[in-house]
Write a protein that holds these residues in place. Structure first.
Motif, mmCIF file in Angstrom:
data_model
loop_
_atom_site.group_PDB
_atom_site.id
_atom_site.type_symbol
_atom_site.label_atom_id
_atom_site.label_comp_id
_atom_site.label_asym_id
_atom_site.label_seq_id
_atom_site.Cartn_x
_atom_site.Cartn_y
_atom_site.Cartn_z
ATOM 1 N N ILE A 301 0.866 -1.187 0.000
ATOM 2 C CA ILE A 301 0.000 0.000 0.000
ATOM 3 C C ILE A 301 0.896 1.227 0.000
ATOM 4 N N GLU A 302 0.611 2.160 -0.898
ATOM 5 C CA GLU A 302 1.387 3.390 -0.987
ATOM 6 C C GLU A 302 0.451 4.580 -0.853
ATOM 7 N N LEU A 303 0.786 5.493 0.053
ATOM 8 C CA LEU A 303 -0.004 6.708 0.221
ATOM 9 C C LEU A 303 0.887 7.905 -0.077
ATOM 10 N N SER A 304 0.316 8.900 -0.691
ATOM 11 C CA SER A 304 1.072 10.098 -1.060
ATOM 12 C C SER A 304 0.609 11.281 -0.247
ATOM 13 N N SER A 305 1.534 12.205 -0.007
ATOM 14 C CA SER A 305 1.258 13.380 0.804
ATOM 15 C C SER A 305 2.136 14.517 0.314
ATOM 16 N N GLU A 306 1.788 15.723 0.727
ATOM 17 C CA GLU A 306 2.610 16.893 0.425
ATOM 18 C C GLU A 306 2.889 17.648 1.711
ATOM 19 N N LEU A 307 3.425 16.935 2.689
ATOM 20 C CA LEU A 307 3.734 17.526 3.981
ATOM 21 C C LEU A 307 5.144 18.094 3.927
ATOM 22 N N PRO A 308 5.306 19.417 3.998
ATOM 23 C CA PRO A 308 6.646 20.006 3.816
ATOM 24 C C PRO A 308 7.566 19.795 5.009
ATOM 25 N N PHE A 309 7.029 19.584 6.194
ATOM 26 C CA PHE A 309 7.875 19.409 7.376
ATOM 27 C C PHE A 309 7.055 18.766 8.483
ATOM 28 N N ASN A 310 7.738 18.438 9.566
ATOM 29 C CA ASN A 310 7.103 17.963 10.808
ATOM 30 C C ASN A 310 6.248 16.709 10.622
ATOM 31 N N PHE A 311 6.724 15.770 9.804
ATOM 32 C CA PHE A 311 6.059 14.460 9.772
ATOM 33 C C PHE A 311 6.406 13.743 11.070
ATOM 34 N N LEU A 312 5.426 13.673 11.969
ATOM 35 C CA LEU A 312 5.703 13.197 13.325
ATOM 36 C C LEU A 312 5.345 11.731 13.531
ATOM 37 N N GLU A 313 4.159 11.324 13.072
ATOM 38 C CA GLU A 313 3.734 9.947 13.332
ATOM 39 C C GLU A 313 2.820 9.445 12.238
ATOM 40 N N LEU A 314 2.784 8.103 12.145
ATOM 41 C CA LEU A 314 1.840 7.419 11.273
ATOM 42 C C LEU A 314 0.952 6.549 12.152
ATOM 43 N N TYR A 315 -0.357 6.657 11.947
ATOM 44 C CA TYR A 315 -1.328 5.864 12.703
ATOM 45 C C TYR A 315 -1.970 4.847 11.758
ATOM 46 N N LEU A 316 -1.913 3.582 12.137
ATOM 47 C CA LEU A 316 -2.659 2.535 11.436
ATOM 48 C C LEU A 316 -3.849 2.161 12.311
ATOM 49 N N ILE A 317 -5.052 2.369 11.794
ATOM 50 C CA ILE A 317 -6.264 2.096 12.568
ATOM 51 C C ILE A 317 -6.761 0.700 12.201
ATOM 52 N N PRO A 318 -6.808 -0.233 13.181
ATOM 53 C CA PRO A 318 -7.282 -1.590 12.872
ATOM 54 C C PRO A 318 -8.749 -1.592 12.470
ATOM 55 N N ALA A 319 -9.098 -2.496 11.579
ATOM 56 C CA ALA A 319 -10.499 -2.684 11.200
ATOM 57 C C ALA A 319 -11.213 -3.484 12.280
ATOM 58 N N ALA A 320 -12.538 -3.480 12.197
ATOM 59 C CA ALA A 320 -13.356 -4.205 13.179
ATOM 60 C C ALA A 320 -13.966 -5.433 12.535
ATOM 61 N N ASP A 321 -14.084 -6.476 13.337
ATOM 62 C CA ASP A 321 -14.753 -7.688 12.887
ATOM 63 C C ASP A 321 -16.239 -7.528 13.154
ATOM 64 N N ARG A 322 -16.980 -7.137 12.117
ATOM 65 C CA ARG A 322 -18.412 -6.832 12.290
ATOM 66 C C ARG A 322 -19.266 -8.089 12.444
ATOM 67 N N ARG A 323 -18.653 -9.253 12.381
ATOM 68 C CA ARG A 323 -19.415 -10.492 12.511
ATOM 69 C C ARG A 323 -19.677 -10.859 13.961
ATOM 70 N N THR A 324 -18.980 -10.216 14.885
ATOM 71 C CA THR A 324 -19.123 -10.546 16.294
ATOM 72 C C THR A 324 -19.678 -9.351 17.057
ATOM 73 N N PRO A 325 -20.400 -9.593 18.146
ATOM 74 C CA PRO A 325 -21.016 -8.476 18.892
ATOM 75 C C PRO A 325 -20.000 -7.507 19.498
ATOM 76 N N ASN A 326 -18.906 -8.026 20.062
ATOM 77 C CA ASN A 326 -17.944 -7.131 20.723
ATOM 78 C C ASN A 326 -16.966 -6.502 19.743
ATOM 79 N N ARG A 327 -16.984 -6.898 18.482
ATOM 80 C CA ARG A 327 -16.209 -6.284 17.408
ATOM 81 C C ARG A 327 -14.737 -6.113 17.740
ATOM 82 N N PRO A 328 -14.020 -7.219 17.852
ATOM 83 C CA PRO A 328 -12.567 -7.110 18.104
ATOM 84 C C PRO A 328 -11.832 -6.674 16.847
ATOM 85 N N GLY A 329 -10.506 -6.510 16.976
ATOM 86 C CA GLY A 329 -9.704 -6.153 15.818
ATOM 87 C C GLY A 329 -9.754 -7.233 14.753
ATOM 88 N N TYR A 330 -9.634 -6.816 13.495
ATOM 89 C CA TYR A 330 -9.799 -7.755 12.388
ATOM 90 C C TYR A 330 -8.679 -7.562 11.374
#
Length: 877
Positions: A301-330
């Protein structure tokens, strides 16, 4: 002369031998005192600094014996120690761990001689003082080579030492699972003296991390082995170290620790994905599962940006398992690498998890450090995903890029392969600003708030747009505009309730002449339904006083066109300006303040970064709380086991005590009975025995002085009676004598009776050697019954058998004593004798049967007229 030579020898030895560095400060935080130096007053920690924004000041983790520095933005907290004077050679050692992964540059002030909460630059500083201790500034050591990465949740060992002779300063930083090597930072000629020390890794102005410290040591010289310090470990507390008497005290500490964690968790945001009905995120294509990790990535997966400075962090948000009631990470990837490229296409590896599986983040954000420079693109290379049904895949909800103060725009996302299934899964959902986390607000529970969002309902004839004007009263630098969707007051699930389908944002600046000058309309577009997510628009740091929102294409709800908005957020770099704005809306504006009251759905709105970081800290603290609660249960179980064991021990000791008392009473009773028997025997012997002797002497005297035959006859009869009485008395004395209470003594007595009652020429004895017969104790009644039974058998044989030979055999075959008395006399009919004695049951054979029954013995009589008699007694002893 000898004394002088001895002193010279000591001086020479002291000059030649190295002097071992002395420990002048030690903090292991295991005694419950955060500021206590266990060595002495030197370098005692004397200050804990925390401003009002701190979630919690530096405190003690009572479970593991560590000092905890809370994380979060705008949190300034550290420990400061002042020493006895400037040290030109020193060693400082401590262990630390964080709740996240980070690069070298967020290590702010491992060691410092100042208390400036915002150093002018990031890096590792050492104190610079002259030899008089006067501060002359700080000395920056070289940056971390290769932007050294430290894994979150792992203990790291840090050592700073300076050698006086060369002025060489070294810093080591080693993970617990590594081996100590060369220093990661080394500088020569640093004119520094250690006069005071500041401990804290989360002292940056904008980025701070939750950190724990353990086993802090300060030495007054550099002559100390780094390997030895590393081998000590963090010296944290473990459950196996506790004795039974320490469990209750530790449980109290753990209760306080759990209470602190719950209090800290109550101040952190929670996620609520109840309204996430579409746009689940990105789902990779399915590939056959592999047994080994390939050399090349399976997905990219490749994402593009035009951030000239201060790239501090990258966040990966886990998906949810919608098949279960408590919806754990998927589907979060297991093996992957993240590479960033700046505007000059220089490559930096942000994370490399190809050698081991990434820990399951559940539903919480996975955060990876940036480069603090420009950003052009990021490449995520996935080598191993999750496996289900023999197929391998991975999934993500969203990608966020942090630009220090804000979440930056991701311009485009390209995937090497994708499982496209709109409106649920698509590669385009990776940067659509929609997550399954809900709104970026701060609340501890949904029930604690009452929704007070701005809501307008119109009749069917409403045509025009709905206009909202904001006056900031003066020109402000606006970097971000955020629109928060409202929640329906009825409490039902309506994604994007009343959110307009298009918006036009017009901005104006106040000129120097006070005129309203338009700048630009920086958005005019149709809007997707945001669901339970915010929409963010970048203001590009323009100076703005007036903002106009022209909302159009209002949706219908219950047959009426509806406009609803939870909040309109306006932010500069570090401040929010919405609450200061004057709000005007189309129509009545009696409750228009709800648009800028800082609340959405009744909860306080917070910056996106603070929200994501708060969710990350919630994950860490929740895991820590889970460990504390599990440890509490384990200790409670151990305590219950110990208590049960203690109860049984007390019970056994009580029973043993009662048994001992009872046994002592029995022993005392037996001793008393033995003494009484001895006393009775003595009295009988002294009294009756002497009287029988007197009678015998008297009859002998009568026979001498009288010649009358009748006197002789009567005297002889009296003497015989006296003799029989003396024999009976001897038997009684033998019964009562406790020294004859053994089986061996019993057999000896039976032999004496045989020799006394049967003439020697008739008697034949066969007996087991007395040495083979045990000296086990027998009861008095046993002695009496066996003796009288034996006497009666022997008397019958001696008086009535007319035998020329009587044989007495006594055999011992453990545990049976077998007694046989046989003769060659005239014999008798046993049946006839029993019938005859049935009329006189107290005599003869019946008397012998009763005695044998009391003994529990087997009595057998074999006889016939003219054939002699054999009597056998078999008794278990």
């Amino acid at each position: 002369m000898a004394v002088h030579i001895f002193y010279m020898f000591l001086i020479l030895v002291c000059a030649v031998l190295p002097v071992q560095a002395k420990l002048i400060a030690h903090y292991n935080f295991s005694d419950g005192d955060l500021l206590d130096n266990e060595v002495g007053e030197a370098y005692a920690l004397h200050a804990v600094q925390a401003n009002d924004a701190s979630l919690q000041s530096v405190r003690l983790n009572a479970v593991e014996g560590t000092a905890v520095f809370p994380g979060g933005t705008q949190v300034q907290s550290w420990l400061e120690a002042a020493g006895p004077g400037a040290l030109k050679a020193y060693t400082v050692s401590f262990w630390f761990r964080t709740d996240r992964a980070f690069l070298g540059f967020p290590h702010l002030d491992f060691f410092s001689s100042h208390t400036d909460p915002a150093p002018e630059k990031q890096g590792i500083l050492v104190p610079v003082r002259d030899c008089r201790g006067t501060r002359i500034g700080t000395k920056r050591l070289p940056d971390w080579p290769g932007k050294r990465v430290h894994a979150g949740g792992i203990w790291h060992h840090a050592v700073l030492r300076r050698v006086n002779e060369t002025g060489r300063t070294e810093i080591y930083c080693t993970s617990q699972d590594e081996a100590v090597g060369h220093p990661v930072i080394e500088a020569a000629g640093v004119p520094s003296c250690l006069n005071e020390i500041v401990l804290g890794l989360n002292r940056g102005k904008d980025v701070r991390y939750r950190v724990e410290m353990a086993n802090v040591k300060i030495f007054d010289d550099a002559d100390i082995s780094v390997d030895e310090l590393f081998a000590e470990g963090p010296q944290t507390w473990t459950a196996n170290d506790l004795s039974f008497f320490s469990i209750q005290q530790m449980l109290k500490k753990m209760d306080r620790e759990a209470e602190c964690l719950r209090e800290e968790l109550s101040l952190l945001p929670i996620y609520d994905d109840s309204l996430q009905l579409d746009a689940y995120g990105y789902h990779s294509s399915y590939l056959p599962a592999l047994d080994t990790v390939p050399d090349e990535p399976r997905w990219t997966i490749e994402l593009s940006s035009e951030l000239p400075f201060n790239f501090l962090e990258l966040y990966l948000i886990p998906a949810a398992d919608r098949r279960t009631p408590n919806r754990p990470g998927y589907g979060f990837p297991l093996r992957f690498r993240i590479v960033s490229f700046d505007q000059n296409d220089e490559q930096t590896v942000l994370a490399d998890w190809r050698d081991s599986d990434y820990p399951d983040p559940d539903r919480f954000p996975a955060r990876f450090p940036g480069t603090d420079s420009s950003l052009k693109r990021i490449v995520l290379e996935v080598y191993r995903g999750q496996v289900e049904g023999g197929l391998e895949y991975f999934a993500l909800d969203e990608l966020f890029v942090s630009a220090r103060y804000f979440i930056s725009e991701v311009l485009n996302v390209t995937a090497s392969s994708s499982f496209e299934s709109p409106p649920f899964w698509s590669s385009g959902f990776l940067n659509d600003q929609k997550t399954g986390y809900g709104l970026p607000v701060l609340r501890s529970s949904r029930e604690a708030y009452v929704a007070e969002d701005f809501i307008r309902r119109f009749p069917m004839s409403f045509d025009g747009p709905y206009i909202v004007d904001l006056d900031l009263k003066t020109n402000r630098q606006i970097d971000l505009v955020v629109l928060y969707p409202a929640q329906p007051p009825e409490g039902i699930v309506v994604p994007g309730f009343g959110f307009p389908e298009s918006v036009q944002i017009e901005t104006f600046v106040e000129s120097s002449a006070g005129e309203r000058v338009p700048i630009e309309t920086f958005l005019k577009s149709s809007l997707p339904n945001p669901g339970n997510n915010v929409l963010r628009f970048h203001g590009h740091s323009k100076m703005i006083r007036w903002i106009r929102f022209v909302f159009d294409q209002l949706p219908f709800h219950e047959g009426k066109q509806t406009f609803a908005m939870g909040e309109i957020g306006l932010r500069g770099l570090t401040e929010s300006y919405g609450k200061d704005a004057v709000v005007k809306v189309s129509g009545s504006d009696t409750d228009s303040y709800l648009l800028t009251d800082g609340l959405s759905d009744g909860a306080e709105i917070i910056p996106m970064i603070q929200w994501l970081d708060g969710l990350g800290r919630r994950s860490s603290l929740s895991r820590r709380l889970g460990k504390v609660e599990a440890l509490q249960q384990m200790l409670e179980s151990r305590k219950e086991i110990y208590q049960r064991a203690l109860l049984w021990t007390v019970l056994v000791l009580f029973i043993c005590s009662l048994t001992a008392v009872a046994l002592n009473a029995i022993i005392q009773k037996r001793r008393h009975a033995r003494r009484l028997r001895q006393q009775i025997a003595t009295d009988l012997h002294d009294d009756i025995g002497s009287r029988m002797s007197a009678i015998s002497l008297a009859t002998t005297y009568l026979c001498k002085v009288s010649e009358d035959p009748k006197v002789h006859e009567r005297s002889g009869k009296i003497e015989r009676i006296a003799g029989e009485m003396q024999s009976s008395l001897a038997d009684v004395l033998w019964f009562t004598n406790s020294e004859t209470d053994s089986l061996r003594q019993m057999v000896g007595k039976l032999l004496d009776v045989s020799e006394l009652r049967i003439p020697p020429e008739q008697l034949c004895i066969e007996v087991t050697s007395l040495k083979q017969i045990p000296e086990s104790s027998v009861a008095v009644q046993f002695k009496r019954d066996l003796l009288f039974l034996f006497k009666e058998i022997v008397n019958n044989a001696a008086k009535h058998s007319d035998a020329s030979q009587i044989k007495v055999a006594i055999q011992w075959k453990r545990p049976v004593l077998c007694i046989t008395v046989s003769d060659n006399g005239k014999g008798f009919s046993v049946d006839e004798e029993l019938r005859r004695q049935h009329r006189r049951p107290h005599l003869g054979l019946n008397s012998m049967q009763r005695r044998a029954s009391r003994l529990g013995a087997k009595l057998n009589i074999e006889s016939a007229p003219g054939e002699g008699t054999v009597v056998t007694v078999r008794v278990r002893t």
